[in-house]
Design a protein around this motif. Sequence first.
Motif, PDB file in Angstrom:
ATOM      1  N   VAL A 174       0.861  -1.185   0.000  1.00 23.57           N
ATOM      2  CA  VAL A 174       0.000   0.000   0.000  1.00 23.57           C
ATOM      3  C   VAL A 174       0.892   1.228   0.000  1.00 23.57           C
ATOM      4  CG1 VAL A 174      -1.778   1.310   1.205  1.00 23.57           C
ATOM      5  CG2 VAL A 174      -1.819  -1.195   1.263  1.00 23.57           C
ATOM      6  N   ARG A 175       0.694   2.096  -0.973  1.00 20.81           N
ATOM      7  CA  ARG A 175       1.410   3.365  -1.020  1.00 20.81           C
ATOM      8  C   ARG A 175       0.471   4.483  -0.579  1.00 20.81           C
ATOM      9  NH1 ARG A 175       4.087   0.643  -5.390  1.00 20.81           N
ATOM     10  NH2 ARG A 175       6.353   0.818  -5.180  1.00 20.81           N
ATOM     11  N   ALA A 176       0.961   5.289   0.367  1.00 20.53           N
ATOM     12  CA  ALA A 176       0.196   6.435   0.853  1.00 20.53           C
ATOM     13  C   ALA A 176       1.161   7.587   1.045  1.00 20.53           C
ATOM     14  CB  ALA A 176      -0.504   6.104   2.174  1.00 20.53           C
ATOM     15  N   ALA A 177       0.890   8.726   0.379  1.00 23.29           N
ATOM     16  CA  ALA A 177       1.836   9.851   0.357  1.00 23.29           C
ATOM     17  C   ALA A 177       3.177   9.309  -0.133  1.00 23.29           C
ATOM     18  CB  ALA A 177       1.920  10.514   1.717  1.00 23.29           C
ATOM     19  N   GLU A 178       4.271   9.552   0.605  1.00 18.97           N
ATOM     20  CA  GLU A 178       5.579   9.054   0.178  1.00 18.97           C
ATOM     21  C   GLU A 178       5.931   7.734   0.842  1.00 18.97           C
ATOM     22  OE1 GLU A 178       8.409  12.127   0.933  1.00 18.97           O
ATOM     23  OE2 GLU A 178       7.935  13.183  -0.919  1.00 18.97           O
ATOM     24  N   GLY A 179       5.006   7.193   1.643  1.00 11.73           N
ATOM     25  CA  GLY A 179       5.299   5.989   2.407  1.00 11.73           C
ATOM     26  C   GLY A 179       4.813   4.715   1.750  1.00 11.73           C
ATOM     27  N   ARG A 180       5.149   3.600   2.407  1.00  9.77           N
ATOM     28  CA  ARG A 180       4.804   2.285   1.878  1.00  9.77           C
ATOM     29  C   ARG A 180       4.525   1.337   3.035  1.00  9.77           C
ATOM     30  NH1 ARG A 180       9.391   1.214  -0.372  1.00  9.77           N
ATOM     31  NH2 ARG A 180      10.183  -0.161   1.267  1.00  9.77           N
ATOM     32  N   ILE A 181       3.467   0.533   2.896  1.00 10.91           N
ATOM     33  CA  ILE A 181       3.138  -0.491   3.872  1.00 10.91           C
ATOM     34  C   ILE A 181       3.173  -1.822   3.138  1.00 10.91           C
ATOM     35  CG2 ILE A 181       1.432  -1.348   5.503  1.00 10.91           C
ATOM     36  CD1 ILE A 181       1.010   2.173   4.324  1.00 10.91           C
ATOM     37  N   ARG A 182       3.961  -2.770   3.648  1.00  9.95           N
ATOM     38  CA  ARG A 182       4.156  -4.050   2.969  1.00  9.95           C
ATOM     39  C   ARG A 182       3.630  -5.184   3.845  1.00  9.95           C
ATOM     40  NH1 ARG A 182       7.929  -6.171  -0.912  1.00  9.95           N
ATOM     41  NH2 ARG A 182       8.429  -8.353  -0.533  1.00  9.95           N
ATOM     42  N   VAL A 183       2.759  -6.030   3.289  1.00  9.57           N
ATOM     43  CA  VAL A 183       2.181  -7.129   4.060  1.00  9.57           C
ATOM     44  C   VAL A 183       2.071  -8.355   3.157  1.00  9.57           C
ATOM     45  CG1 VAL A 183       0.801  -5.486   5.380  1.00  9.57           C
ATOM     46  CG2 VAL A 183      -0.232  -6.651   3.454  1.00  9.57           C
ATOM     47  N   THR A 184       1.771  -9.499   3.776  1.00  9.21           N
ATOM     48  CA  THR A 184       1.450 -10.705   3.004  1.00  9.21           C
ATOM     49  C   THR A 184       0.021 -11.151   3.284  1.00  9.21           C
ATOM     50  OG1 THR A 184       2.470 -12.059   4.742  1.00  9.21           O
ATOM     51  CG2 THR A 184       3.822 -11.513   2.815  1.00  9.21           C
ATOM     52  N   GLY A 185      -0.481 -10.890   4.467  1.00  4.95           N
ATOM     53  CA  GLY A 185      -1.860 -11.221   4.807  1.00  4.95           C
ATOM     54  C   GLY A 185      -2.143 -10.744   6.215  1.00  4.95           C
ATOM     55  N   THR A 186      -3.060  -9.806   6.394  1.00  4.05           N
ATOM     56  CA  THR A 186      -3.261  -9.215   7.711  1.00  4.05           C
ATOM     57  C   THR A 186      -4.459  -8.280   7.679  1.00  4.05           C
ATOM     58  OG1 THR A 186      -2.108  -8.061   9.495  1.00  4.05           O
ATOM     59  CG2 THR A 186      -1.782  -7.219   7.286  1.00  4.05           C
ATOM     60  N   GLN A 187      -4.747  -7.623   8.808  1.00  5.32           N
ATOM     61  CA  GLN A 187      -5.789  -6.598   8.885  1.00  5.32           C
ATOM     62  C   GLN A 187      -5.174  -5.320   9.442  1.00  5.32           C
ATOM     63  OE1 GLN A 187      -9.064  -8.134  11.217  1.00  5.32           O
ATOM     64  NE2 GLN A 187     -10.036  -9.021   9.413  1.00  5.32           N
ATOM     65  N   PHE A 188      -5.381  -4.221   8.736  1.00  5.69           N
ATOM     66  CA  PHE A 188      -4.807  -2.951   9.169  1.00  5.69           C
ATOM     67  C   PHE A 188      -5.583  -1.796   8.566  1.00  5.69           C
ATOM     68  CE2 PHE A 188      -2.843  -4.150   5.242  1.00  5.69           C
ATOM     69  CZ  PHE A 188      -2.591  -2.984   4.547  1.00  5.69           C
ATOM     70  N   ASN A 189      -5.388  -0.622   9.143  1.00  3.87           N
ATOM     71  CA  ASN A 189      -6.086   0.587   8.712  1.00  3.87           C
ATOM     72  C   ASN A 189      -5.058   1.633   8.300  1.00  3.87           C
ATOM     73  OD1 ASN A 189      -8.956   1.896   8.853  1.00  3.87           O
ATOM     74  ND2 ASN A 189      -7.582   3.466   9.670  1.00  3.87           N
ATOM     75  N   VAL A 190      -5.322   2.346   7.200  1.00  2.00           N
ATOM     76  CA  VAL A 190      -4.448   3.418   6.740  1.00  2.00           C
ATOM     77  C   VAL A 190      -5.279   4.685   6.594  1.00  2.00           C
ATOM     78  CG1 VAL A 190      -2.819   4.208   4.992  1.00  2.00           C
ATOM     79  CG2 VAL A 190      -3.020   1.765   5.477  1.00  2.00           C
ATOM     80  N   TRP A 191      -4.827   5.744   7.270  1.00  4.22           N
ATOM     81  CA  TRP A 191      -5.478   7.058   7.214  1.00  4.22           C
ATOM     82  C   TRP A 191      -4.520   8.034   6.556  1.00  4.22           C
ATOM     83  CZ3 TRP A 191      -3.728  11.545   9.794  1.00  4.22           C
ATOM     84  CH2 TRP A 191      -4.603  12.628   9.822  1.00  4.22           C
ATOM     85  N   LEU A 192      -5.025   8.790   5.566  1.00  8.51           N
ATOM     86  CA  LEU A 192      -4.205   9.752   4.832  1.00  8.51           C
ATOM     87  C   LEU A 192      -4.935  11.080   4.773  1.00  8.51           C
ATOM     88  CD1 LEU A 192      -1.933  10.632   2.810  1.00  8.51           C
ATOM     89  CD2 LEU A 192      -3.327   9.622   0.999  1.00  8.51           C
ATOM     90  N   TYR A 193      -4.244  12.133   5.227  1.00 16.18           N
ATOM     91  CA  TYR A 193      -4.772  13.484   5.083  1.00 16.18           C
ATOM     92  C   TYR A 193      -3.624  14.407   4.701  1.00 16.18           C
ATOM     93  CZ  TYR A 193      -6.796  18.038   6.023  1.00 16.18           C
ATOM     94  OH  TYR A 193      -7.217  19.344   5.884  1.00 16.18           O
ATOM     95  N   GLU A 194      -3.738  15.018   3.506  1.00 13.62           N
ATOM     96  CA  GLU A 194      -2.656  15.829   2.960  1.00 13.62           C
ATOM     97  C   GLU A 194      -1.379  14.988   2.959  1.00 13.62           C
ATOM     98  OE1 GLU A 194      -2.837  19.461   5.249  1.00 13.62           O
ATOM     99  OE2 GLU A 194      -4.441  20.263   3.988  1.00 13.62           O
ATOM    100  N   ASP A 195      -0.340  15.377   3.728  1.00 18.62           N
ATOM    101  CA  ASP A 195       0.890  14.583   3.723  1.00 18.62           C
ATOM    102  C   ASP A 195       1.064  13.781   5.009  1.00 18.62           C
ATOM    103  OD1 ASP A 195       1.403  16.633   5.473  1.00 18.62           O
ATOM    104  OD2 ASP A 195       3.447  17.002   4.772  1.00 18.62           O
ATOM    105  N   GLN A 196      -0.009  13.666   5.805  1.00 17.01           N
ATOM    106  CA  GLN A 196       0.048  12.909   7.049  1.00 17.01           C
ATOM    107  C   GLN A 196      -0.523  11.507   6.834  1.00 17.01           C
ATOM    108  OE1 GLN A 196      -1.292  15.123  10.630  1.00 17.01           O
ATOM    109  NE2 GLN A 196      -1.744  16.810   9.213  1.00 17.01           N
ATOM    110  N   VAL A 197       0.161  10.507   7.390  1.00 16.29           N
ATOM    111  CA  VAL A 197      -0.275   9.116   7.257  1.00 16.29           C
ATOM    112  C   VAL A 197      -0.234   8.456   8.633  1.00 16.29           C
ATOM    113  CG1 VAL A 197       0.158   6.870   6.181  1.00 16.29           C
ATOM    114  CG2 VAL A 197       0.619   8.976   4.906  1.00 16.29           C
TER     115      VAL A 197
END
Length: 333
Positions: A174-197
């Motif tokens: 998952v790419r959000a702003a300039e960051g990256r979240i890498r998974v293989t199988g899981t449950q998680f939440n991503v919040w993005l507002y302007e440049d905040q993640v």
Amino acid sequence: MTEHTFSEAEYDAVTDAAAHWCMRLHAIDCTAEERQAFEQWRDAHPLHAFEYEAMLEIWDVAGDLPRPESATTLLPGKSSTSWRTFGITAAVCALALPLAAYTGWNLGWLPNAYQHFETTDNVRQVTLSDGSQVELNLGSELTFRNYKDERRVTLKKGEAFFSVSHDMKHPFIVRAAEGRIRVTGTQFNVWLYEDQVRVNLIEGSVLVTSNDALDGDGLRLGPSMQARFRHGDYMPQISETYANDSSLAWRSGKLVLDDLPLSDALPLINRYLAKPVMVADNSTASIRLGGVYNIKEINNLVTNLPKVLPVYLTRNENGNPVLNSIPKQAPKS
């Protein structure tokens, strides 16, 4: 009245126009007059809007094609435009020709599935082509592309809760702003507002980096952990979440503010607003706000803030609401 049937030449002209507008609207020097002309063209016929949406999908895919050296050496000073033009042309050809598409898939250049989702006034649950489930908050947008070596999501705005289907050999990025979240199988939440993640892990594990250009896979989160970062952060800030953490209350249609200073509360509020609320000064930013609110009625929250906080509302030159603290009166002598 007989509906007009487009000839092949007319259809090609619409496709060419859609590609032109796609490039112009993404250009830094695109003018307000051009945007108005685009809207008139798009609204002139349903086919125009359809072709433009299809071109946006190709635009997204083109950004992931390998960049040729010629894009920077042949046209110095125009590398961004020339590369995107090359990318769109290559993507159109590859998606149009089965053999080219098959070759692009095997090389890991092109996806074999592309999905785009966007929400406005309602929370929405969607199923990705790999079987993963995603719940989208209000005002959110993401794309999904399935490549040979990875599954790739771009969260363009808003918030999403992911239940990722397990596949060790096919990581989920998952790419959000300039960051990256890498998974293989899981449950998680991503919040993005302007440049905040902000990333909250519920189950499994994820690797989080605040800058996609950095080497390595980032910092590992375990269940009940949170990562925060914004533009320019070298590393995300990692913390544990408490038992009654309310960051996922949006899935029940609620925004929970746990006695937060306005500097922290407003980004959570503003993501639901067309015009974000500003604060006049640091004194106002330090005023604390708590409570439970309906995410569909955040506009009412803003207008009612002067009733619950020592503030009054004004508007700046751009029309944004501005919160101003009410000065404390000096005690009478």
